[in-house]
Design a protein around this motif. Structure first.
Motif, PDB file in Angstrom:
ATOM      1  N   VAL A  22      34.915 -67.381   2.248  1.00  0.00           N
ATOM      2  CA  VAL A  22      34.755 -68.811   2.521  1.00  0.00           C
ATOM      3  C   VAL A  22      33.836 -69.435   1.473  1.00  0.00           C
ATOM      4  N   GLY A  23      32.783 -68.743   1.114  1.00  0.00           N
ATOM      5  CA  GLY A  23      31.883 -69.243   0.072  1.00  0.00           C
ATOM      6  C   GLY A  23      32.565 -69.347  -1.274  1.00  0.00           C
ATOM      7  N   MET A  24      33.443 -68.400  -1.591  1.00  0.00           N
ATOM      8  CA  MET A  24      34.161 -68.453  -2.862  1.00  0.00           C
ATOM      9  C   MET A  24      35.167 -69.597  -2.883  1.00  0.00           C
ATOM     10  N   ILE A  25      35.779 -69.857  -1.748  1.00  0.00           N
ATOM     11  CA  ILE A  25      36.720 -70.972  -1.671  1.00  0.00           C
ATOM     12  C   ILE A  25      35.962 -72.295  -1.814  1.00  0.00           C
ATOM     13  N   ALA A  26      34.770 -72.365  -1.248  1.00  0.00           N
ATOM     14  CA  ALA A  26      33.967 -73.578  -1.356  1.00  0.00           C
ATOM     15  C   ALA A  26      33.555 -73.839  -2.805  1.00  0.00           C
ATOM     16  N   ALA A  27      33.327 -72.803  -3.569  1.00  0.00           N
ATOM     17  CA  ALA A  27      32.968 -72.926  -4.994  1.00  0.00           C
ATOM     18  C   ALA A  27      34.224 -72.690  -5.821  1.00  0.00           C
ATOM     19  N   PHE A  28      35.254 -73.487  -5.576  1.00  0.00           N
ATOM     20  CA  PHE A  28      36.605 -73.188  -6.035  1.00  0.00           C
ATOM     21  C   PHE A  28      36.745 -72.741  -7.488  1.00  0.00           C
ATOM     22  N   PRO A  29      36.398 -73.510  -8.475  1.00  0.00           N
ATOM     23  CA  PRO A  29      36.766 -73.041  -9.823  1.00  0.00           C
ATOM     24  C   PRO A  29      36.060 -71.739 -10.190  1.00  0.00           C
ATOM     25  N   PHE A  30      34.808 -71.620  -9.816  1.00  0.00           N
ATOM     26  CA  PHE A  30      34.051 -70.423 -10.176  1.00  0.00           C
ATOM     27  C   PHE A  30      34.223 -69.313  -9.148  1.00  0.00           C
ATOM     28  N   GLY A  31      34.668 -69.660  -7.966  1.00  0.00           N
ATOM     29  CA  GLY A  31      34.900 -68.659  -6.925  1.00  0.00           C
ATOM     30  C   GLY A  31      36.049 -67.723  -7.249  1.00  0.00           C
ATOM     31  N   LEU A  32      36.961 -68.170  -8.122  1.00  0.00           N
ATOM     32  CA  LEU A  32      38.075 -67.307  -8.519  1.00  0.00           C
ATOM     33  C   LEU A  32      37.586 -66.057  -9.240  1.00  0.00           C
ATOM     34  N   PHE A  35      36.792 -63.583  -6.620  1.00  0.00           N
ATOM     35  CA  PHE A  35      38.010 -62.986  -6.072  1.00  0.00           C
ATOM     36  C   PHE A  35      38.527 -61.894  -6.988  1.00  0.00           C
ATOM     37  N   LEU A  36      38.519 -62.140  -8.284  1.00  0.00           N
ATOM     38  CA  LEU A  36      38.997 -61.127  -9.235  1.00  0.00           C
ATOM     39  C   LEU A  36      38.124 -59.879  -9.197  1.00  0.00           C
ATOM     40  N   VAL A  37      36.828 -60.065  -9.067  1.00  0.00           N
ATOM     41  CA  VAL A  37      35.916 -58.912  -8.983  1.00  0.00           C
ATOM     42  C   VAL A  37      36.189 -58.097  -7.722  1.00  0.00           C
ATOM     43  N   ILE A  38      36.343 -58.775  -6.591  1.00  0.00           N
ATOM     44  CA  ILE A  38      36.605 -58.065  -5.336  1.00  0.00           C
ATOM     45  C   ILE A  38      37.946 -57.350  -5.386  1.00  0.00           C
ATOM     46  N   ILE A  39      38.953 -57.973  -5.971  1.00  0.00           N
ATOM     47  CA  ILE A  39      40.256 -57.324  -6.100  1.00  0.00           C
ATOM     48  C   ILE A  39      40.152 -56.093  -6.995  1.00  0.00           C
ATOM     49  N   GLY A  40      39.419 -56.198  -8.109  1.00  0.00           N
ATOM     50  CA  GLY A  40      39.244 -55.049  -9.001  1.00  0.00           C
ATOM     51  C   GLY A  40      38.522 -53.901  -8.321  1.00  0.00           C
ATOM     52  N   ILE A  41      37.464 -54.206  -7.595  1.00  0.00           N
ATOM     53  CA  ILE A  41      36.729 -53.165  -6.879  1.00  0.00           C
ATOM     54  C   ILE A  41      37.609 -52.544  -5.795  1.00  0.00           C
ATOM     55  N   GLY A  42      38.419 -53.363  -5.133  1.00  0.00           N
ATOM     56  CA  GLY A  42      39.327 -52.846  -4.109  1.00  0.00           C
ATOM     57  C   GLY A  42      40.341 -51.870  -4.687  1.00  0.00           C
ATOM     58  N   PHE A  43      40.913 -52.207  -5.866  1.00  0.00           N
ATOM     59  CA  PHE A  43      41.866 -51.299  -6.504  1.00  0.00           C
ATOM     60  C   PHE A  43      41.194 -49.991  -6.913  1.00  0.00           C
TER      61      PHE A  43
END
Length: 67
Positions: A22-32, A35-43
């Motif tokens: 929710v915090g990343m969505i609120a900080a939309f342009p920089f929150g992406l 998201f990329l970091v979390i996706i990379g760590i998840g993989f």
């Protein structure tokens, strides 16, 4: 008692992840970037778990050799 503790920790972890998203969505342009970091760590985490589950040599040593 141990299971109840794990359930509570799981609930807190899920709530924390929802708050992070929710915090990343609120900080939309920089929150992406987050998201990329979390996706990379998840993989990477999924790769580690997959490698561990497929490694029969580690299973052999953990079951048959005493230290």
């Amino acid at each position: 008692m141990e299971v109840i503790g794990y359930v509570f920790l799981g609930i807190v972890a899920i709530c924390w992840l929802v708050a992070v998203f929710v915090g990343m969505i609120a900080a939309f342009p920089f929150g992406l970037i987050g998201f990329l970091v979390i996706i990379g760590i998840g993989f990477l985490f999924a790769k580690v778990v997959k490698d561990r589950l497929e490694n029969t040599e580690d299973d052999h040593y953990s079951k048959n050799i005493d230290i």
